[in-house]
Design an enzyme around this catalytic site. Sequence first.
Site, PDB file in Angstrom:
ATOM      1  N   LYS A  94      -6.521 -15.549   3.204  1.00 24.54           N
ATOM      2  CA  LYS A  94      -5.474 -15.907   1.934  1.00 24.54           C
ATOM      3  C   LYS A  94      -5.017 -17.041   2.803  1.00 24.54           C
ATOM      4  CE  LYS A  94      -4.360 -15.120  -2.402  1.00 24.54           C
ATOM      5  NZ  LYS A  94      -4.086 -13.948  -4.143  1.00 24.54           N
ATOM      6  N   SER A 169      -6.306 -14.208  -8.199  1.00 21.27           N
ATOM      7  CA  SER A 169      -5.847 -14.949  -7.095  1.00 21.27           C
ATOM      8  C   SER A 169      -6.596 -15.537  -6.086  1.00 21.27           C
ATOM      9  CB  SER A 169      -4.613 -15.820  -7.490  1.00 21.27           C
ATOM     10  OG  SER A 169      -4.076 -14.568  -5.933  1.00 21.27           O
ATOM     11  N   SER A 193      -5.284  -9.287  -8.081  1.00 22.21           N
ATOM     12  CA  SER A 193      -6.032 -10.900  -7.278  1.00 22.21           C
ATOM     13  C   SER A 193      -7.094 -10.400  -6.320  1.00 22.21           C
ATOM     14  CB  SER A 193      -4.921 -11.483  -7.035  1.00 22.21           C
ATOM     15  OG  SER A 193      -4.784 -12.494  -7.351  1.00 22.21           O
TER      16      SER A 193
END
Length: 494
Positions: A94, A169, A193
């Site tokens: 990420k 997210s 997330s």
Amino acid sequence: MTRDEILSLSAIELAQAIREQKVTSEEAVLAVLENIDGHESMVHAYLSFWKEDALEQARICDEKIRESSVHGADTSEDEKPVLPPLLGVPIAVKDNLMLSGKKTTCGSKMLEGFMAPYTATCVAKLQEAGAILIGKTNMDEFGMGSSTEHSYFGPTYHPKDRSRVPGGSSGGSAAAVAYGGAFAALGTDTGGSIRQPAAFCGLVGLRPTYGSVSRHGLVAFASSMDTAGPITRGTCDAAALYNIVTGADEKDQTSISAPKIDLSAMDEYDVAGKRIGIPRQLLGEGSALRSIEQTKTILSRSGADVEEFDMPVLDYCVAIYYILSSAEASSNLSRYDGIRYGYRDPDAKDLSELYTKTRSSGFGLEVKRRILLGNYVLSSEHFNDCYRQAERARTMVKEAFDKVFQNYDILLFPSATGEAPLLGEIDQDPLSTYVADLCTVPASLAGLPAISVPGGETEDGLPLGIQLVAPRFGEQELLGAARFLEKRREEAEP
Ligand code: GLN
């Protein structure tokens, strides 16, 4: 091996096949890159990826393996060099996890073009384990959101249905793993997330116990809850990645040495005699409820003692989470001032205007909303009745979980209130988006390990996730139970 055969392997199966020279790392990287080429224009899971770098690394891995097998021919088993566990396996991370010399944007204009000056500990551990880092994945700006629509660089689309979001997210990490753009990925989970996008994309997402994975190099959102962890196709990969990234780190004083998962014991785990609790407050409705009912039947038939119970404090978790996470975010994000690093407004006439203009145009709407909320709850006028109260309430949540775990080994409830929403659907009302986090924020507040595993599909074929939660450092039990459910599902739908 054909390309499809390679892509059907799990990350640890691929690692083994590479070690056994049934396939080369270069072939695996090429298969992934081909998938990226075929899907990225439709899905947009990556913010950056490094074709040449990845291929170069793959060739080095293959060379290492060839050397060790030549060397190994006339050496005894004990003397053979031990190859790292993920050698040659392409993995995504990420874009809020730093990798030295590569862009780290956190999905924000504020950090557009920002080059990481060092590598996050969990990413370095993946590198030491031999993984090939293939690219950085899209995310809601600074991790704030549940859909990956709040990325300055545009949304990520659900890999199965382009009219929908992949969750967030860590939506880019989930989408990349789901379409075969990586064999596994790291995400981060502050209030859900990792678990929620894993659920929406039909994957496994593990939020480890707070502190068991170092936060050094993870760009802060809400430091008391931020946790990095794996998003994978299966539970065995999740456990293997957890073992690699976990560990105390002197660069993060909240990190702690946690027990590793005994991977060979995972398959022996039996739910018979286990006490499994389902809090009524999180039972959900519609498809989410149906998938919990099915899981409950599987567990009961296998000899587990499953029962519903009441946990009233869960009704307050969304409010507590949004007060505390926004307070921490407003403080953490004060460092983006246009001076030290990141975006700087070019037209400011004086210092005060520099701050205002930089922050006004550098941050997106959702981030500004959180900063405003955070400043409000931390203001002298509201500090005692908002922030302090929320801190006290958080302690009550922790204590309530401690008590519940005297009666149950594992808790079970949905990972989200339903399936992946349509693009644009949740943007219309931020408050209802916040409320949709009710399944994931309780474990975050209490620092507990939690995992989302696939729990069937809706009638339209959209994945649903079920969540298991264990006591702190209960990863062995958590992964054992998750693996048990995964095997049952594999048996039912071969
Ligand atoms: N959806 C939650 C939020 O917007 C959780 C985000 C996260 O875990 N990073 O805060």
